[in-house]
Scaffold this motif. Structure first.
Motif, PDB file in Angstrom:
ATOM      1  N   ALA A 110      -4.530   7.866  -0.965  1.00  0.00           N
ATOM      2  CA  ALA A 110      -3.459   7.188  -1.674  1.00  0.00           C
ATOM      3  C   ALA A 110      -2.487   6.630  -0.530  1.00  0.00           C
ATOM      4  CB  ALA A 110      -2.775   7.823  -2.093  1.00  0.00           C
ATOM      5  N   VAL A 111      -2.049   7.304   0.491  1.00  0.00           N
ATOM      6  CA  VAL A 111      -1.126   6.461   1.629  1.00  0.00           C
ATOM      7  C   VAL A 111      -1.700   5.557   2.458  1.00  0.00           C
ATOM      8  CG1 VAL A 111       0.338   6.766   3.276  1.00  0.00           C
ATOM      9  CG2 VAL A 111       0.765   8.615   1.793  1.00  0.00           C
ATOM     10  N   VAL A 112      -3.030   5.585   2.817  1.00  0.00           N
ATOM     11  CA  VAL A 112      -3.614   4.650   3.739  1.00  0.00           C
ATOM     12  C   VAL A 112      -4.395   3.756   3.311  1.00  0.00           C
ATOM     13  CG1 VAL A 112      -3.340   6.403   5.677  1.00  0.00           C
ATOM     14  CG2 VAL A 112      -5.755   6.435   4.581  1.00  0.00           C
ATOM     15  N   CYS A 113      -5.011   3.716   2.074  1.00  0.00           N
ATOM     16  CA  CYS A 113      -5.632   3.264   1.776  1.00  0.00           C
ATOM     17  C   CYS A 113      -5.211   2.889   0.032  1.00  0.00           C
ATOM     18  CB  CYS A 113      -7.213   3.230   0.739  1.00  0.00           C
ATOM     19  SG  CYS A 113      -8.354   4.043   2.503  1.00  0.00           S
ATOM     20  N   GLY A 114      -5.114   3.347  -0.688  1.00  0.00           N
ATOM     21  CA  GLY A 114      -4.714   3.547  -2.946  1.00  0.00           C
ATOM     22  C   GLY A 114      -3.076   2.803  -2.282  1.00  0.00           C
ATOM     23  N   ILE A 115      -2.082   2.697  -1.832  1.00  0.00           N
ATOM     24  CA  ILE A 115      -0.867   2.067  -1.906  1.00  0.00           C
ATOM     25  C   ILE A 115      -1.093   0.567  -1.086  1.00  0.00           C
ATOM     26  CG2 ILE A 115       1.919   2.344  -0.840  1.00  0.00           C
ATOM     27  CD1 ILE A 115       1.391   5.187  -1.810  1.00  0.00           C
ATOM     28  N   PRO A 116      -1.685   0.446   0.266  1.00  0.00           N
ATOM     29  CA  PRO A 116      -1.880  -0.713   0.677  1.00  0.00           C
ATOM     30  C   PRO A 116      -2.312  -1.286  -0.054  1.00  0.00           C
ATOM     31  CG  PRO A 116      -1.877   0.844   2.637  1.00  0.00           C
ATOM     32  CD  PRO A 116      -1.832   2.091   0.424  1.00  0.00           C
TER      33      PRO A 116
ATOM     34  N   THR B 166      10.142 -10.735  -1.957  1.00  0.00           N
ATOM     35  CA  THR B 166      11.196  -9.776  -2.331  1.00  0.00           C
ATOM     36  C   THR B 166      11.719  -9.806  -0.930  1.00  0.00           C
ATOM     37  OG1 THR B 166       9.517  -9.154  -0.442  1.00  0.00           O
ATOM     38  CG2 THR B 166       8.434  -9.214  -2.402  1.00  0.00           C
ATOM     39  N   GLY B 167      12.141 -10.612  -0.324  1.00  0.00           N
ATOM     40  CA  GLY B 167      13.151 -10.600   1.026  1.00  0.00           C
ATOM     41  C   GLY B 167      12.822  -9.266   1.429  1.00  0.00           C
ATOM     42  N   GLN B 168      11.961  -8.916   1.069  1.00  0.00           N
ATOM     43  CA  GLN B 168      11.759  -7.314   2.501  1.00  0.00           C
ATOM     44  C   GLN B 168      10.126  -7.041   2.875  1.00  0.00           C
ATOM     45  OE1 GLN B 168      12.511  -4.890  -1.011  1.00  0.00           O
ATOM     46  NE2 GLN B 168      12.889  -3.187   0.507  1.00  0.00           N
ATOM     47  N   ARG B 169      10.119  -7.221   4.408  1.00  0.00           N
ATOM     48  CA  ARG B 169       8.452  -7.243   5.297  1.00  0.00           C
ATOM     49  C   ARG B 169       8.850  -6.112   4.825  1.00  0.00           C
ATOM     50  NH1 ARG B 169       6.770 -10.945   8.462  1.00  0.00           N
ATOM     51  NH2 ARG B 169       4.954 -10.697  10.081  1.00  0.00           N
ATOM     52  N   PRO B 170       6.672  -6.023   4.713  1.00  0.00           N
ATOM     53  CA  PRO B 170       6.763  -4.744   4.118  1.00  0.00           C
ATOM     54  C   PRO B 170       6.106  -3.673   5.859  1.00  0.00           C
ATOM     55  CG  PRO B 170       5.431  -6.077   3.856  1.00  0.00           C
ATOM     56  CD  PRO B 170       6.280  -6.665   4.350  1.00  0.00           C
ATOM     57  N   PHE B 171       6.047  -2.822   5.875  1.00  0.00           N
ATOM     58  CA  PHE B 171       6.223  -1.986   7.197  1.00  0.00           C
ATOM     59  C   PHE B 171       4.706  -2.341   7.679  1.00  0.00           C
ATOM     60  CE2 PHE B 171       9.263   1.099   4.972  1.00  0.00           C
ATOM     61  CZ  PHE B 171      10.398   0.299   5.371  1.00  0.00           C
ATOM     62  N   ILE B 172       4.674  -2.504   9.621  1.00  0.00           N
ATOM     63  CA  ILE B 172       3.247  -2.753  10.426  1.00  0.00           C
ATOM     64  C   ILE B 172       2.606  -1.936   9.508  1.00  0.00           C
ATOM     65  CG2 ILE B 172       4.022  -0.997  12.434  1.00  0.00           C
ATOM     66  CD1 ILE B 172       3.271  -3.878  14.154  1.00  0.00           C
ATOM     67  N   PHE B 173       2.719  -1.058   9.453  1.00  0.00           N
ATOM     68  CA  PHE B 173       1.360   0.347   8.665  1.00  0.00           C
ATOM     69  C   PHE B 173       0.861  -0.601   7.860  1.00  0.00           C
ATOM     70  CE2 PHE B 173      -0.139   3.144   5.333  1.00  0.00           C
ATOM     71  CZ  PHE B 173      -0.678   4.096   6.163  1.00  0.00           C
ATOM     72  N   PHE B 174       1.492  -1.535   6.362  1.00  0.00           N
ATOM     73  CA  PHE B 174       0.232  -1.990   5.982  1.00  0.00           C
ATOM     74  C   PHE B 174      -0.717  -3.043   7.201  1.00  0.00           C
ATOM     75  CE2 PHE B 174       3.890   0.138   3.505  1.00  0.00           C
ATOM     76  CZ  PHE B 174       3.490  -0.025   1.874  1.00  0.00           C
TER      77      PHE B 174
END
Length: 584
Positions: free
Chosen positions: A63-69, A469-477
């Motif tokens: 869910a963390v590495v596939c679902g949410i991204p 959004t004014g927010q840059r996603p974490f490099i993780f995404f």
């Protein structure tokens, strides 16, 4: 105030698609779509089957590495382009527009899931009888080998004990479905199911006939009421004798299962299925948000809601299965089922053993109907939106949308009459197994990540999300979009093809060869759209091979950025196009 209201009502006159009336409507529609049958009848069984509490490890990790991204990627794509799942690729990567047409084919097959709603309506009607018809063997459709379990705690056997079938399974197979011998014997249309099918499509029409203006209002009820029913069934389930035995089976961790690759594949498949990933729905729903909506924050809360609902549904299902197992004097694994077997055999049979069985049966099937209603009308609306965006002058004019929706609903009602024949269950299972299979979703995930993270550019898309959004996603995404998701999806796709097994019904009926050929044609009709459309565009685009590739990998249109004040001016759009070309 009235002037602003009239302005919104007349948006279609100017060819504008419109936007959600409020943030709440958007969240409710998305929640209603992603929280569906997969949460109630698929996740609990997968959890029990694949190691209980240990299954939560691969589920949460994937869910963390596939679902949410992927959820963020697809939602942001729609919000950034303000287009449906076909035309959005013109503003991102025209070469990948075949992904949108692949989604279109998968969506058409998805329409067939209205049949679950049809069955649930049928059961709901029978739930108001003084005696539930699946609770006894005294009906004209029952066989001599029928076995029923009554509320007093005694078996009611009418025939041979050596070979028996439950009254609930006989009601399902012989009364509801009237199953024929196979897909070669479609038989006649079952008029009661046809009437339920008509009700389902009529409700769908009036939910979406005004586009998001009507569907957003409907979601206030259809997205929230199932949670009330779920809460009522949870409290009732936990107070039943034997409930905790069922929950023990649901959550008892078997760590050894984690070494089984199939467990990880099923966890990934469940994430894709329940989050509605790689099928175009999230693109469309996100496209109706304002440009400055914080989709980055939304995706976390919506994914959390989906997974939490799946987890709680397990308590609802297995508490009742534990009660039924104790009543029958067997272990929970003897009564645990998934899919239609859970919803239309095991659960109705369990409620028939409770005091006030009609009340709990009505609650369950009301919840089931509303879970399917949301998913169904959003699926239809996403197709209508994407086709309308292809031909905006034709369908965005006043009055055209309503007519188009009517034509779609009427056409598919007539087409789906084949699903309510005596052999309709065989047609449905063929579509379910091949039309939108794991292989299709895995392939689309790889194609989408390649197009967005490598061709359009992950850094560039992160800039777009920050602009919105004014927010840059974490490099993780970025790492997930470029490497993790496509790699895992490709592995899953390869393993599916290597491990492919032909579809069988009840582990006994084998389809004829022509049916398997038709099934593979459904699978390939979506998958092949991606390379064939790209090849077609390369052929018709002028210039050398390198020039054509360069043109088709560059956005053909600027994103329709909208702010609180409205759309960009013509000069700003020109600047946006030049900026896009320069960065490419």
């Amino acid at each position: 105030m009235n002037r602003e209201k009239r302005k919104r009502e007349n948006q279609r006159v100017d060819g504008d698609r419109g936007q959600w009336a409020s943030k709440a409507e958007y969240l409710l529609v998305v929640a209603g779509n992603v929280v569906g049958l997969g949460n109630v009848w698929r996740f609990p069984y997968l959890c029990y089957k694949n190691g209980g509490g240990a299954f939560l490890v691969p589920y949460c990790l994937l869910a963390v590495v596939c679902g949410i991204p992927l959820f963020l990627l697809e939602t942001a794509m729609g919000q950034y382009t303000q287009e449906g799942f076909i035309t959005c690729w013109r503003k991102l990567c025209p070469l990948a527009q075949g992904i949108g047409y692949g989604y279109f084919m998968m969506k058409l097959y998805d329409f067939s899931y209205v049949l679950v709603q049809v069955w649930a309506i049928f059961y709901l009607v029978f739930s108001f009888r003084s005696e539930l018809p699946w609770a006894n063997c005294d009906n004209h459709w029952n066989t001599d080998n029928c076995v029923a379990w009554n509320v007093t705690g005694a078996w009611n056997v009418t025939g041979n004990l050596n070979y028996t079938s439950s009254s609930a399974s006989e009601f399902w197979e012989r009364r509801v479905l009237g199953m024929s011998g196979g897909i070669e014997e479609l038989g006649s249309v079952r008029w009661e199911l046809a009437l339920c099918l008509l009700v389902s499509w009529v409700f769908c029409y009036f939910s979406i006939w005004k586009g998001i203006r009507s569907s957003g209002k409907v979601a206030y009820f259809t997205a929230t009421f199932p949670y009330l029913m779920l809460f009522i069934l949870l409290i009732r389930g936990l107070t039943l004798p034997g409930a905790w035995d069922g929950i023990y089976y649901y959550l008892y961790p078997d760590v050894k299962k984690l070494a089984n690759l199939e467990v990880w594949l099923e966890a990934g498949s469940q994430i894709f299925f329940s989050y509605s990933l790689t099928i175009g729905t999230l693109n469309v729903l996100g496209s109706y948000c304002s440009y400055n909506n914080n989709c980055y924050k939304d995706c976390f809360w919506l994914c959390l809601l989906n997974s939490a609902t799946s987890f709680v549904s397990g308590f609802v299902v297995f508490s009742v299965l534990g009660f039924m197992a104790q009543k029958q004097g067997v272990t929970v694994d003897k009564v645990a089922e998934s899919g239609p077997g859970l919803a239309f055999i095991a659960y109705p049979q369990a409620t028939a053993m409770m005091p006030l069985p009609q009340l709990w049966t009505v609650c369950f099937f009301l919840m089931l109907i509303l879970l399917t209603v949301d998913t169904h009308f959003v699926t239809v609306e996403s197709v209508i939106t994407s086709v309308s965006d292809l031909f905006p002058k034709l369908f965005h004019a006043r009055g055209r949308h309503e007519v188009f929706v009517l034509v779609i609903c009427l056409s598919f009602f007539l087409l789906h009459l084949t699903l309510v024949t005596e052999g309709g269950i065989y047609v449905f299972q063929l579509i379910d197994y091949y039309g939108c299979t794991r292989a299709c979703q895995d392939f689309m995930a790889v194609a989408q990540c390649v197009a967005m993270a490598w061709i359009f550019g992950a850094d560039r898309f992160n800039d777009a999300i920050k602009d919105m959004t004014g927010q840059r996603p974490f490099i993780f995404f970025k790492l997930c979009w470029k490497y993790i998701v496509p790699l895992l999806s490709l592995i899953s796709f390869i393993l599916y093809m290597v491990d492919y097994k032909q579809l069988k019904v009840n582990d006994s009926y084998t389809y004829p060869d022509w049916a398997y050929g038709l099934g593979w044609a459904m699978t390939l009709s979506s998958v092949l759209m991606v390379p064939l459309w790209a090849a077609g565009l390369m052929c018709v685009t002028p210039g050398s091979f390198t020039q054509r590739l360069s043109v088709l990998c560059r956005p053909a249109e600027a994103p329709s950025r909208q702010t609180e004040g409205g759309k960009l001016s013509e000069d700003e759009v020109t600047v946006e196009l030049r900026s896009t070309a320069a960065t490419t």
